[in-house]
Each structure stands twice: as C-alpha cells, then as structure tokens.
Design a protein around this motif. Structure first.
Motif, PDB file in Angstrom:
ATOM      1  N   ASP A 196       0.822  -1.217   0.000  1.00 56.92           N
ATOM      2  CA  ASP A 196       0.000   0.000   0.000  1.00 56.92           C
ATOM      3  C   ASP A 196       0.853   1.263   0.000  1.00 56.92           C
ATOM      4  O   ASP A 196       0.444   2.294  -0.526  1.00 56.92           O
ATOM      5  N   LEU A 197       2.029   1.179   0.600  1.00 57.84           N
ATOM      6  CA  LEU A 197       2.926   2.337   0.645  1.00 57.84           C
ATOM      7  C   LEU A 197       3.953   2.310  -0.483  1.00 57.84           C
ATOM      8  O   LEU A 197       4.828   3.167  -0.551  1.00 57.84           O
ATOM      9  N   GLY A 198       3.864   1.327  -1.359  1.00 60.13           N
ATOM     10  CA  GLY A 198       4.780   1.236  -2.487  1.00 60.13           C
ATOM     11  C   GLY A 198       6.166   0.735  -2.112  1.00 60.13           C
ATOM     12  O   GLY A 198       7.118   0.898  -2.876  1.00 60.13           O
ATOM     13  N   LEU A 199       6.284   0.101  -0.972  1.00 55.40           N
ATOM     14  CA  LEU A 199       7.599  -0.334  -0.502  1.00 55.40           C
ATOM     15  C   LEU A 199       8.029  -1.657  -1.122  1.00 55.40           C
ATOM     16  O   LEU A 199       9.204  -2.027  -1.037  1.00 55.40           O
ATOM     17  N   ASP A 200       7.102  -2.349  -1.767  1.00 55.41           N
ATOM     18  CA  ASP A 200       7.455  -3.605  -2.430  1.00 55.41           C
ATOM     19  C   ASP A 200       8.395  -3.379  -3.609  1.00 55.41           C
ATOM     20  O   ASP A 200       9.024  -4.318  -4.086  1.00 55.41           O
ATOM     21  N   PHE A 201       8.551  -2.124  -4.036  1.00 54.94           N
ATOM     22  CA  PHE A 201       9.495  -1.813  -5.108  1.00 54.94           C
ATOM     23  C   PHE A 201      10.899  -1.563  -4.553  1.00 54.94           C
ATOM     24  O   PHE A 201      11.862  -1.510  -5.307  1.00 54.94           O
ATOM     25  N   LEU A 202      11.000  -1.409  -3.247  1.00 49.66           N
ATOM     26  CA  LEU A 202      12.292  -1.158  -2.595  1.00 49.66           C
ATOM     27  C   LEU A 202      12.905  -2.419  -2.010  1.00 49.66           C
ATOM     28  O   LEU A 202      14.101  -2.478  -1.786  1.00 49.66           O
ATOM     29  N   MET A 203      12.078  -3.387  -1.696  1.00 55.89           N
ATOM     30  CA  MET A 203      12.549  -4.586  -0.999  1.00 55.89           C
ATOM     31  C   MET A 203      11.887  -5.810  -1.598  1.00 55.89           C
ATOM     32  O   MET A 203      10.844  -5.718  -2.231  1.00 55.89           O
ATOM     33  N   ASN A 225       6.422   8.355  -2.795  1.00 52.63           N
ATOM     34  CA  ASN A 225       5.431   8.706  -3.812  1.00 52.63           C
ATOM     35  C   ASN A 225       4.525   9.819  -3.292  1.00 52.63           C
ATOM     36  O   ASN A 225       4.523  10.131  -2.107  1.00 52.63           O
ATOM     37  N   GLU A 226       3.757  10.419  -4.210  1.00 53.07           N
ATOM     38  CA  GLU A 226       2.893  11.546  -3.845  1.00 53.07           C
ATOM     39  C   GLU A 226       1.794  11.153  -2.867  1.00 53.07           C
ATOM     40  O   GLU A 226       1.423  11.936  -1.993  1.00 53.07           O
ATOM     41  N   LYS A 227       1.259   9.950  -3.023  1.00 47.87           N
ATOM     42  CA  LYS A 227       0.209   9.491  -2.109  1.00 47.87           C
ATOM     43  C   LYS A 227       0.740   9.474  -0.676  1.00 47.87           C
ATOM     44  O   LYS A 227       0.087   9.968   0.248  1.00 47.87           O
ATOM     45  N   ASN A 228       1.925   8.898  -0.483  1.00 45.52           N
ATOM     46  CA  ASN A 228       2.525   8.858   0.855  1.00 45.52           C
ATOM     47  C   ASN A 228       2.816  10.267   1.365  1.00 45.52           C
ATOM     48  O   ASN A 228       2.627  10.550   2.549  1.00 45.52           O
ATOM     49  N   SER A 276       1.979  14.075   5.497  1.00 46.76           N
ATOM     50  CA  SER A 276       2.393  15.482   5.572  1.00 46.76           C
ATOM     51  C   SER A 276       2.133  16.097   6.946  1.00 46.76           C
ATOM     52  O   SER A 276       2.983  16.814   7.483  1.00 46.76           O
ATOM     53  N   THR A 277       0.995  15.814   7.537  1.00 46.62           N
ATOM     54  CA  THR A 277       0.680  16.361   8.858  1.00 46.62           C
ATOM     55  C   THR A 277       1.620  15.809   9.918  1.00 46.62           C
ATOM     56  O   THR A 277       2.114  16.538  10.785  1.00 46.62           O
ATOM     57  N   VAL A 278       1.899  14.513   9.831  1.00 51.36           N
ATOM     58  CA  VAL A 278       2.810  13.879  10.800  1.00 51.36           C
ATOM     59  C   VAL A 278       4.208  14.477  10.665  1.00 51.36           C
ATOM     60  O   VAL A 278       4.848  14.815  11.674  1.00 51.36           O
ATOM     61  N   VAL A 279       4.691  14.640   9.432  1.00 48.30           N
ATOM     62  CA  VAL A 279       6.027  15.208   9.208  1.00 48.30           C
ATOM     63  C   VAL A 279       6.091  16.626   9.744  1.00 48.30           C
ATOM     64  O   VAL A 279       7.043  16.999  10.449  1.00 48.30           O
ATOM     65  N   THR A 280       5.084  17.433   9.469  1.00 45.02           N
ATOM     66  CA  THR A 280       5.057  18.818   9.950  1.00 45.02           C
ATOM     67  C   THR A 280       5.066  18.868  11.477  1.00 45.02           C
ATOM     68  O   THR A 280       5.815  19.641  12.083  1.00 45.02           O
TER      69      THR A 280
END
Length: 151
Positions: free
Chosen positions: A64-71, A120-123, A128-132
């Motif tokens: 769902d977070l697109g991490l399957d492309f990293l690992m 990715n943009e979705k993530n 964004s709120t958590v990062v801020t």
C-alpha cells in the motif's frame, strides 16, 4: 532495529533479512525504517533488503505504501528459504542496541516518515501532517536542548 541495520550496512552487509513471522502488524515508523534501510542497501551493487514471512496483512501494508518496489517480500529464491526455523533458533539479541533519548527518538520517527513521504505523492499527502508535527517537535526539542546545554 534501525541502529542494528545501520551497523550491519556500515559493516558491509549486502543483504539484510527482516523476519516478520511473529509480527501481527507494523506502524508507519517501522515501515519507514525498513524503507530507509532498503534505500541505503539499494544504492549498493547487488545489495538489498528481504522480508521473510510477511503474511498477508504485512505484505498489504508494505504494498500500500509502495515499498514492495524497494525490498523483496518473501523472495522465492532466497538463501534462507527452507532453513528459516533453524535460523530463528540461532538468533540472539544484538549487544549493540542502546536506549535512545527523546531527541533521538523524535529524529528517528521524523526520518522514517520523511522516507515514506519521499516514495510517492500518495505517501507525501498521507504523512504530511505527521512530518510537519514532528519537524515542529524536533525544533522545540533542539531549542530546549540548546538552552540547557544538552544536544
């Protein structure tokens, strides 16, 4: 896990395997930590992060977070296939783990969410709120540490 992974990567490990067999679910900080380790390994030739025994829920969370492309999630040709029970029986808690203070924890959680946001943009929108919030919290802690002479 971050400290151990960073230590192993710095020591020249080319493949890290994270066993999720006993993991019923993952939070975003954990997944961001995995993403960061995977990104550091992927920058090296013939290196990477493998996930063992992900289970359907954890696999879905990573995908769902697109991490399957990293690992690699449960790679069928992995060297550990068929020996996972023996490997698990031989595992020991690393001696290098040390407790982190509040400032270190905040930095780590922020870095994990920034890593997820960069995928990715979705993530980026999702976190964004958590990062801020974490950036603000870190700024306040750094100010406080600076005024008390700690850092």
């Amino acid at each position: 896990m971050k400290e151990f992974g960073d230590d192993r990567i710095a020591s020249g490990e080319r493949c890290l395997v994270v066993d999720l067999g006993g993991c019923s679910g993952m939070d975003s900080t954990f997944m961001g930590t995995l993403a960061g380790m995977a990104a550091r390994l992927s920058a090296q030739e013939n290196a990477g992060l493998q996930i063992a025994d992900a289970g359907s829920r954890n696999r879905r969370s990573l995908e769902d977070l697109g991490l399957d492309f990293l690992m690699e999630i449960d790679p069928p040709q992995a060297a550990w296939r068929g020996a996972i029970d023996t490997i698990r029986a031989d595992l020991k808690i690393p001696a290098t783990i040390s407790p982190s203070d509040s400032l270190q924890r905040t930095k780590h959680v922020l870095e994990a969410h920034q890593e997820l946001s960069s995928r990715n943009e979705k993530n980026a929108g999702t976190f964004s709120t958590v990062v801020t919030m974490l950036e603000s919290e870190l700024k306040d802690k750094l100010k406080e540490a600076g005024s008390s002479g700690k850092e």
